[in-house]
Design a protein around this motif. Structure first.
Motif, PDB file in Angstrom:
ATOM      1  N   ALA A 359      -7.033   6.069   4.038  1.00 18.56           N
ATOM      2  CA  ALA A 359      -6.807   4.802   3.121  1.00 18.56           C
ATOM      3  C   ALA A 359      -5.524   5.102   2.196  1.00 18.56           C
ATOM      4  O   ALA A 359      -4.485   4.416   2.049  1.00 18.56           O
ATOM      5  N   ALA A 360      -5.561   6.258   1.624  1.00 21.68           N
ATOM      6  CA  ALA A 360      -4.527   6.896   0.929  1.00 21.68           C
ATOM      7  C   ALA A 360      -3.331   7.045   1.591  1.00 21.68           C
ATOM      8  O   ALA A 360      -2.205   6.918   0.856  1.00 21.68           O
ATOM      9  N   VAL A 361      -3.395   7.605   2.559  1.00 22.74           N
ATOM     10  CA  VAL A 361      -2.097   7.692   3.616  1.00 22.74           C
ATOM     11  C   VAL A 361      -1.543   6.638   3.823  1.00 22.74           C
ATOM     12  O   VAL A 361      -0.389   6.278   3.614  1.00 22.74           O
ATOM     13  N   ILE A 362      -2.101   5.420   3.997  1.00 26.72           N
ATOM     14  CA  ILE A 362      -1.533   4.016   4.145  1.00 26.72           C
ATOM     15  C   ILE A 362      -1.071   3.601   2.621  1.00 26.72           C
ATOM     16  O   ILE A 362       0.046   3.007   2.775  1.00 26.72           O
ATOM     17  N   PHE A 363      -1.849   3.567   1.780  1.00 28.09           N
ATOM     18  CA  PHE A 363      -1.564   3.284   0.630  1.00 28.09           C
ATOM     19  C   PHE A 363      -0.097   3.943   0.112  1.00 28.09           C
ATOM     20  O   PHE A 363       0.731   3.121  -0.601  1.00 28.09           O
ATOM     21  N   GLY A 364      -0.146   5.163   0.314  1.00 30.48           N
ATOM     22  CA  GLY A 364       1.075   5.933  -0.004  1.00 30.48           C
ATOM     23  C   GLY A 364       2.159   5.749   0.939  1.00 30.48           C
ATOM     24  O   GLY A 364       3.274   6.644   0.854  1.00 30.48           O
ATOM     25  N   ARG A 365       2.105   4.889   1.729  1.00 32.89           N
ATOM     26  CA  ARG A 365       2.987   4.622   2.649  1.00 32.89           C
ATOM     27  C   ARG A 365       3.714   5.965   3.567  1.00 32.89           C
ATOM     28  O   ARG A 365       4.776   6.228   3.660  1.00 32.89           O
ATOM     29  N   TRP A 366       2.733   6.832   3.851  1.00 30.20           N
ATOM     30  CA  TRP A 366       2.997   7.947   4.823  1.00 30.20           C
ATOM     31  C   TRP A 366       3.904   9.021   3.971  1.00 30.20           C
ATOM     32  O   TRP A 366       4.542   9.801   4.431  1.00 30.20           O
ATOM     33  N   ASP A 367       3.961   8.969   2.657  1.00 28.51           N
ATOM     34  CA  ASP A 367       4.477  10.001   1.524  1.00 28.51           C
ATOM     35  C   ASP A 367       3.640  10.840   1.088  1.00 28.51           C
ATOM     36  O   ASP A 367       2.695  10.326   0.548  1.00 28.51           O
ATOM     37  N   PRO A 368       3.730  12.228   1.006  1.00 29.35           N
ATOM     38  CA  PRO A 368       3.010  13.142   0.266  1.00 29.35           C
ATOM     39  C   PRO A 368       2.681  12.793  -1.120  1.00 29.35           C
ATOM     40  O   PRO A 368       1.533  12.908  -1.615  1.00 29.35           O
ATOM     41  N   ILE A 369       3.818  12.468  -1.800  1.00 30.70           N
ATOM     42  CA  ILE A 369       3.375  12.475  -3.199  1.00 30.70           C
ATOM     43  C   ILE A 369       2.663  11.047  -3.580  1.00 30.70           C
ATOM     44  O   ILE A 369       1.942  11.113  -4.284  1.00 30.70           O
ATOM     45  N   ARG A 370       3.272   9.942  -2.848  1.00 27.49           N
ATOM     46  CA  ARG A 370       2.317   8.705  -2.963  1.00 27.49           C
ATOM     47  C   ARG A 370       1.072   8.797  -2.643  1.00 27.49           C
ATOM     48  O   ARG A 370       0.188   8.158  -3.121  1.00 27.49           O
ATOM     49  N   ALA A 371       0.807   9.284  -1.340  1.00 31.68           N
ATOM     50  CA  ALA A 371      -0.515   9.573  -0.988  1.00 31.68           C
ATOM     51  C   ALA A 371      -1.550  10.283  -1.866  1.00 31.68           C
ATOM     52  O   ALA A 371      -2.507  10.156  -2.222  1.00 31.68           O
ATOM     53  N   THR A 372      -0.927  11.314  -2.547  1.00 33.54           N
ATOM     54  CA  THR A 372      -1.571  12.106  -3.641  1.00 33.54           C
ATOM     55  C   THR A 372      -1.901  11.229  -4.707  1.00 33.54           C
ATOM     56  O   THR A 372      -2.932  11.500  -5.366  1.00 33.54           O
ATOM     57  N   LEU A 373      -0.914  10.224  -5.359  1.00 33.73           N
ATOM     58  CA  LEU A 373      -1.217   9.549  -6.302  1.00 33.73           C
ATOM     59  C   LEU A 373      -2.342   8.453  -5.995  1.00 33.73           C
ATOM     60  O   LEU A 373      -3.223   7.957  -6.896  1.00 33.73           O
ATOM     61  N   ALA A 374      -2.400   7.869  -4.698  1.00 33.49           N
ATOM     62  CA  ALA A 374      -3.450   7.028  -4.247  1.00 33.49           C
ATOM     63  C   ALA A 374      -4.607   7.682  -4.378  1.00 33.49           C
ATOM     64  O   ALA A 374      -5.545   7.002  -4.809  1.00 33.49           O
ATOM     65  N   ALA A 375      -4.673   9.040  -3.811  1.00 33.71           N
ATOM     66  CA  ALA A 375      -6.003   9.592  -3.817  1.00 33.71           C
ATOM     67  C   ALA A 375      -6.538   9.874  -5.167  1.00 33.71           C
ATOM     68  O   ALA A 375      -7.847   9.935  -5.542  1.00 33.71           O
ATOM     69  N   LEU A 376      -5.590  10.226  -5.968  1.00 34.59           N
ATOM     70  CA  LEU A 376      -5.889  10.406  -7.527  1.00 34.59           C
ATOM     71  C   LEU A 376      -6.682   9.045  -8.136  1.00 34.59           C
ATOM     72  O   LEU A 376      -7.618   9.172  -8.766  1.00 34.59           O
ATOM     73  N   LEU A 377      -5.924   7.920  -7.727  1.00 33.50           N
ATOM     74  CA  LEU A 377      -6.326   6.743  -8.006  1.00 33.50           C
ATOM     75  C   LEU A 377      -8.029   6.513  -7.636  1.00 33.50           C
ATOM     76  O   LEU A 377      -8.852   6.042  -8.366  1.00 33.50           O
ATOM     77  N   PHE A 378      -8.416   6.887  -6.416  1.00 27.92           N
ATOM     78  CA  PHE A 378      -9.509   6.621  -5.846  1.00 27.92           C
ATOM     79  C   PHE A 378     -10.505   7.550  -6.620  1.00 27.92           C
ATOM     80  O   PHE A 378     -11.786   7.319  -6.733  1.00 27.92           O
ATOM     81  N   GLY A 379      -9.990   8.774  -6.794  1.00 28.29           N
ATOM     82  CA  GLY A 379     -10.795   9.778  -7.636  1.00 28.29           C
ATOM     83  C   GLY A 379     -11.231   9.373  -8.853  1.00 28.29           C
ATOM     84  O   GLY A 379     -12.267   9.612  -9.406  1.00 28.29           O
ATOM     85  N   PHE A 380     -10.129   8.679  -9.538  1.00 26.71           N
ATOM     86  CA  PHE A 380     -10.434   8.097 -10.823  1.00 26.71           C
ATOM     87  C   PHE A 380     -11.498   7.245 -10.884  1.00 26.71           C
ATOM     88  O   PHE A 380     -12.416   6.797 -11.845  1.00 26.71           O
ATOM     89  N   THR A 408     -10.140   0.958  -3.270  1.00 27.97           N
ATOM     90  CA  THR A 408      -9.763   1.482  -1.766  1.00 27.97           C
ATOM     91  C   THR A 408      -9.279  -0.234  -0.824  1.00 27.97           C
ATOM     92  O   THR A 408      -8.154   0.096  -0.460  1.00 27.97           O
ATOM     93  N   ILE A 409     -10.115  -0.814  -1.211  1.00 25.73           N
ATOM     94  CA  ILE A 409      -9.796  -2.100   0.042  1.00 25.73           C
ATOM     95  C   ILE A 409      -8.697  -2.805  -0.753  1.00 25.73           C
ATOM     96  O   ILE A 409      -7.644  -3.083  -0.001  1.00 25.73           O
ATOM     97  N   PHE A 410      -8.899  -3.255  -2.063  1.00 25.66           N
ATOM     98  CA  PHE A 410      -7.862  -3.778  -2.851  1.00 25.66           C
ATOM     99  C   PHE A 410      -6.489  -3.176  -2.676  1.00 25.66           C
ATOM    100  O   PHE A 410      -5.357  -3.738  -2.451  1.00 25.66           O
ATOM    101  N   ALA A 411      -6.458  -1.824  -2.591  1.00 16.84           N
ATOM    102  CA  ALA A 411      -5.156  -0.845  -2.587  1.00 16.84           C
ATOM    103  C   ALA A 411      -4.380  -1.238  -1.258  1.00 16.84           C
ATOM    104  O   ALA A 411      -3.294  -1.511  -1.327  1.00 16.84           O
ATOM    105  N   VAL A 412      -5.107  -1.095  -0.352  1.00 19.88           N
ATOM    106  CA  VAL A 412      -4.596  -1.134   1.226  1.00 19.88           C
ATOM    107  C   VAL A 412      -4.315  -2.516   1.397  1.00 19.88           C
ATOM    108  O   VAL A 412      -3.050  -2.917   1.866  1.00 19.88           O
ATOM    109  N   ALA A 413      -5.431  -3.516   1.357  1.00 21.24           N
ATOM    110  CA  ALA A 413      -5.077  -4.717   1.602  1.00 21.24           C
ATOM    111  C   ALA A 413      -4.312  -5.813   0.600  1.00 21.24           C
ATOM    112  O   ALA A 413      -3.453  -6.467   1.053  1.00 21.24           O
ATOM    113  N   GLY A 414      -4.285  -5.294  -0.543  1.00 20.88           N
ATOM    114  CA  GLY A 414      -3.626  -6.106  -1.548  1.00 20.88           C
ATOM    115  C   GLY A 414      -2.366  -5.807  -2.213  1.00 20.88           C
ATOM    116  O   GLY A 414      -1.564  -6.418  -2.382  1.00 20.88           O
ATOM    117  N   LEU A 415      -2.362  -4.389  -2.207  1.00 18.86           N
ATOM    118  CA  LEU A 415      -0.854  -3.685  -2.809  1.00 18.86           C
ATOM    119  C   LEU A 415       0.147  -3.442  -1.828  1.00 18.86           C
ATOM    120  O   LEU A 415       1.234  -3.640  -1.942  1.00 18.86           O
TER     121      LEU A 415
END
Length: 432
Positions: A359-380, A408-415
């Motif tokens: 889900a972080a890959v999709i939320f981060g739009r297949w970009d390593p930096i954005r995916a990392t930030l998304a993973a940090l959000l889920f960890g938080f 996770t659901i909101f980030a992928v489906a909503g954002l």
């Protein structure tokens, strides 16, 4: 007919362009989302606001520089933040009306204000240890970040990596077993990389060579690895836990000077070797994908394999090598469970982390930096429910347990909404 290969600049992300300029299209998605959150904040922070003082503890006892605690009057803080959220919502509405894209920094400020307001409301009469909250978030995000990096590489080269969960689990099991036998955590780390690579190699073999549906292969591999590691744990590790399931953990390494910086020092620079490898991996993967010849070929194969083949790139070999590399990176994340966090292997201990990483890959739009930030959000979000439970927050425990998955659901489906991954991702390439 000749095939014209697309021109790709090796130092720029290879992304599709829309038919019209982004600023010429009105999208009311951001104002609507911000408006909904503003309304919810008004109900929570104002209508159901709490009295008392919320304390944000910024330093730990081991810090060289001690910062004073920040005390916020809970109800007044909620009112002020709600007004600021309303102002940002109105600004975003005006920008969209003027056919201007809402800037990311404005949405980020909105998110930070929502977080501060919620923490102040939840901790009324109590204190939240900010360094502890952030440190725990990093710890929970480490396997997600490694998994997301592997997912980005796989999908950028054209293979959907549903098997991240299995690669994490294989890495966790193998690292625990090898490190316990050899008493060397470094060997366990290498074994985890090999285990993740083996799982990804199976995925690559079936999906690239035999053209089996990549999603089906990934799901089957997850089930296979889960069942196999569960069986071996019951039959091998559990009866011999003293010798086969007590791996030595990596010790924390404090980086001089950097570890003494208030707040970020204890969070970022008092970590284990695996976390420092994660920092390097994020930077290296981003640079390699967007600023090297290797990354150019990888993106070309994931976007237009026929054009890549035309200019002499071996599509099958490129996919094989990069999917295997992705598995090795994900295996490092699996090793963190046993060598950096828990200290022993348990059945299905990844607990769906691979799917959150996807889900972080999709939320981060297949970009390593954005995916990392998304993973940090889920960890938080995962760590927040633990901290609020400890301080006695009035938030129902059932809701807090659901929080990471709701985010996770909101980030992928909503954002994210409509997002386009690599054009050839999930599609087998049959050379004509």
């Amino acid at each position: 007919m000749s095939t014209i290969a697309p021109v790709i600049h090796p130092t720029q992300p290879f992304e599709p362009r829309s038919g019209a300029a982004a600023g010429a299209i009105r999208s009311w998605k951001a104002p609507i989302a911000l408006g909904i959150f503003t309304l919810l904040s008004f109900l929570l922070l104002v209508v159901f606001g709490r009295d008392g003082v919320s304390t944000m503890r910024l330093s730990t006892g081991a810090d060289l520089i001690q910062l004073p605690d920040v005390e916020l009057p809970t109800r007044a803080t909620g009112v002020i933040i709600t007004v600021l959220l309303l102002a940002i919502t109105l600004i975003s509405t005006w920008l969209v009306y003027k056919r201007t894209k809402v800037p990311v920094w404005l949405i980020s400020i909105f998110a930070v204000l929502v977080l501060i307001g919620f923490l102040a409301w939840a901790s009324a009469g109590s204190a939240i240890p900010v360094p502890g909250l952030l440190f725990g978030s990093i710890s929970l995000a480490v396997p997600l970040i490694f998994g997301a990096l592997g997912g980005v590489i796989s999908e950028r080269v054209g293979v959907v990596n549903i098997a991240i969960e299995g690669q994490l689990l294989a890495g966790a099991f193998t690292s625990a077993l090898v490190a316990s036998i050899t008493n060397q955590p470094l060997l366990g780390l290498l074994a985890a990389m090999v285990a993740g690579m083996v799982v990804s190699f199976v995925l690559a073999a079936f999906s690239i060579k035999y053209f089996v549906d990549q999603v089906i292969v990934g799901v089957v591999l997850n089930v296979l690895v889960s069942g196999l590691t569960g069986f071996l744990y019951t039959q091998l590790l559990a009866p011999n836990s003293a010798t086969l399931n007590q791996p030595p953990k990596f010790e924390r390494i404090n980086i001089p000077f950097l570890s003494e910086i208030p707040i970020i020092g204890p969070v970022l620079f008092r970590q284990t070797l695996i976390v420092y490898l994660m920092y390097v991996a994020v930077i290296a993967v981003y640079f390699a994908i967007f600023h090297t010849k290797w990354g150019l070929r990888l993106r070309a194969v994931g976007e237009h394999p026929q054009a890549a083949d035309t200019v002499g790139i071996n599509v099958a070999r490129t996919r094989f090598l990069n999917v295997s590399l992705a598995g090795a990176i994900v295996g490092l994340g699996g090793a963190y469970f046993t060598l950096g966090s828990v200290g022993a292997f348990g059945k299905e201990m990844t607990a769906g982390a691979g799917f959150i990483a996807l889900a972080a890959v999709i939320f981060g739009r297949w970009d390593p930096i954005r995916a990392t930030l998304a993973a940090l959000l889920f960890g938080f979000a995962s760590n927040l429910q633990s901290v609020l439970s400890i301080i006695g927050s009035p938030v129902p425990s059932e809701f807090m347990l659901m929080l990471p998955y709701l985010v996770t659901i909101f980030a992928v489906a909503g954002l994210v909404g409509k997002s386009r991954g690599p054009a050839a991702s999930g599609k087998p390439y049959i050379k004509s």
